[in-house]
Design a protein around this motif. Structure first.
Motif, PDB file in Angstrom:
ATOM      1  N   PRO A  74       0.818  -1.208   0.000  1.00  0.00           N
ATOM      2  CA  PRO A  74       0.000   0.000   0.000  1.00  0.00           C
ATOM      3  C   PRO A  74       0.858   1.266   0.000  1.00  0.00           C
ATOM      4  O   PRO A  74       1.924   1.317   0.623  1.00  0.00           O
ATOM      5  N   ALA A  75       0.378   2.285  -0.708  1.00  0.00           N
ATOM      6  CA  ALA A  75       1.138   3.532  -0.822  1.00  0.00           C
ATOM      7  C   ALA A  75       1.404   4.158   0.540  1.00  0.00           C
ATOM      8  O   ALA A  75       2.467   4.753   0.768  1.00  0.00           O
ATOM      9  N   ALA A  76       0.456   4.025   1.466  1.00  0.00           N
ATOM     10  CA  ALA A  76       0.642   4.599   2.801  1.00  0.00           C
ATOM     11  C   ALA A  76       1.813   3.936   3.527  1.00  0.00           C
ATOM     12  O   ALA A  76       2.558   4.597   4.258  1.00  0.00           O
ATOM     13  N   LYS A  77       1.991   2.641   3.331  1.00  0.00           N
ATOM     14  CA  LYS A  77       3.109   1.950   3.961  1.00  0.00           C
ATOM     15  C   LYS A  77       4.431   2.404   3.358  1.00  0.00           C
ATOM     16  O   LYS A  77       5.421   2.613   4.076  1.00  0.00           O
ATOM     17  N   ALA A 126      -1.106  13.437   2.745  1.00  0.00           N
ATOM     18  CA  ALA A 126      -2.093  13.111   1.708  1.00  0.00           C
ATOM     19  C   ALA A 126      -1.497  13.127   0.307  1.00  0.00           C
ATOM     20  O   ALA A 126      -1.685  12.186  -0.478  1.00  0.00           O
ATOM     21  N   SER A 127      -0.752  14.190  -0.044  1.00  0.00           N
ATOM     22  CA  SER A 127      -0.262  14.282  -1.424  1.00  0.00           C
ATOM     23  C   SER A 127       0.796  13.227  -1.725  1.00  0.00           C
ATOM     24  O   SER A 127       0.858  12.699  -2.839  1.00  0.00           O
ATOM     25  N   TYR A 128       1.622  12.882  -0.741  1.00  0.00           N
ATOM     26  CA  TYR A 128       2.654  11.882  -0.985  1.00  0.00           C
ATOM     27  C   TYR A 128       2.066  10.472  -1.089  1.00  0.00           C
ATOM     28  O   TYR A 128       2.567   9.640  -1.850  1.00  0.00           O
ATOM     29  N   VAL A 129       1.012  10.198  -0.333  1.00  0.00           N
ATOM     30  CA  VAL A 129       0.321   8.915  -0.497  1.00  0.00           C
ATOM     31  C   VAL A 129      -0.195   8.792  -1.934  1.00  0.00           C
ATOM     32  O   VAL A 129      -0.043   7.749  -2.592  1.00  0.00           O
ATOM     33  N   ALA A 130      -0.797   9.868  -2.435  1.00  0.00           N
ATOM     34  CA  ALA A 130      -1.306   9.860  -3.807  1.00  0.00           C
ATOM     35  C   ALA A 130      -0.174   9.688  -4.814  1.00  0.00           C
ATOM     36  O   ALA A 130      -0.313   8.951  -5.801  1.00  0.00           O
TER      37      ALA A 130
END
Length: 308
Positions: A190-193, A239-243
């Motif tokens: 996952p991008a958040a990880k 938020a923007s870096y997760v995206a």
């Protein structure tokens, strides 16, 4: 052995990717103004450390609420730590470099990163080859960026040259981070990880770095400083870096990187709107050249004739 990564689509980015990229570039452009405002009350590397600490807490909370597993059995630990170190080094160099050179000069050198991404993707990512059209597009976009800031690209002082070299080194680390994520198991988590690895490592590394650099830890908690830090923590570094990492996992890295040339243009616009900074006539020509470069990088590649 490097884990196999499914080859990305060689076609142009779809409407979802393009719309999200333009939004991200606008948010990052405003972040350039926020960095300036925050640095007025917080030492540069400490400022970056506080941003990482705050964003890491938010992303960790998000992972818990969404039930995102953070275990290490998926093989992401080694590339995650490497990406985190590259991320920490990148922002240490950017924040310290911008303190030594002008913002306009620093931006031009930082946005050498798409070339690093294109070269790295060509070498390590199947299906993301560096073609002549891509190289020409990147060169056109970079020339447009240089045109936008041409008035500031005079011969540097010794201190400015030091800052320029720091920003150029940051560009290399930024590009390397993108390639590591795309060409490793991080592309499958996952991008958040993926982001949490980078924020966690930088949150651990940057405070000691700030002390070693002799920065003052006295902070002026004035409203503009607090607002600038909050914007970076809530919007930019979470938020923007997760995206962004979600996009990296799904689309060709070189095509994504070309769009980042729009960020400093949005930064100039934000500076004009929020700080009353002047906009030169050359900016319109620069935007056109950057747009042409992005089109070259992202245009569909001609079909190859079948082999005999």
């Amino acid at each position: 052995m490097r884990p196999s990564v499914p080859p990305p689509s060689a076609g142009a980015l779809d409407a979802t990717a393009v719309g999200l990229l333009v939004l991200l570039c606008a948010l990052w452009g405003v972040a350039q103004v926020a960095v300036k405002a925050g640095n007025a009350g917080i030492a540069p590397v400490l400022h970056c450390a506080l941003r990482s600490l705050g964003a890491a807490a938010l992303v960790l909370l998000w992972c818990r609420l969404r039930g995102i597993r953070l275990g290490m059995r998926d093989g992401s630990l080694a590339p995650g730590l490497l990406a985190g170190l590259l991320f920490a080094g990148e922002f240490l160099l950017i924040f310290a470099g911008m303190d030594r050179t002008t913002a306009a000069r620093g931006v031009v050198f930082v946005y050498f990163a798409p070339f690093v991404v294109a070269l790295g993707a060509h070498r390590f990512t199947p299906g993301d080859r560096l073609t002549g059209a891509k190289l020409a597009g990147l060169a056109a976009a970079f020339l447009g960026l240089a045109l936008a800031f041409a008035d500031s690209l005079r011969l540097p002082s010794a201190r400015e040259l030091e800052g320029d070299l720091m920003c150029l080194a940051a560009a290399v680390l930024w590009g390397a981070t993108t390639v590591v994520i795309k060409a490793s198991r991080l592309a499958r988590v996952p991008a958040a990880k993926t982001l949490l690895y980078q924020l966690g490592v930088s949150a651990a590394v940057l405070p000691p770095a700030s002390l070693l650099l002799g920065e003052s830890w006295t902070i002026r908690w004035e409203p503009p400083v607090v607002a600038a830090l909050a914007y970076q923590v809530l919007i930019v570094a979470s938020a923007s870096y997760v995206a962004w990492f979600w996009l990296i996992a799904r689309y060709p890295a070189s095509r994504l990187a070309a769009f980042t040339f729009l960020t400093p243009v949005f930064g100039v616009a934000a500076g004009a709107l929020l700080l009353g900074e002047p906009v030169t006539p050359a900016l319109a020509a620069a935007v056109a050249l950057i747009g042409f470069g992005i089109w070259l990088v992202n245009r569909p590649e001609p079909a190859r004739p079948p082999a005999d």
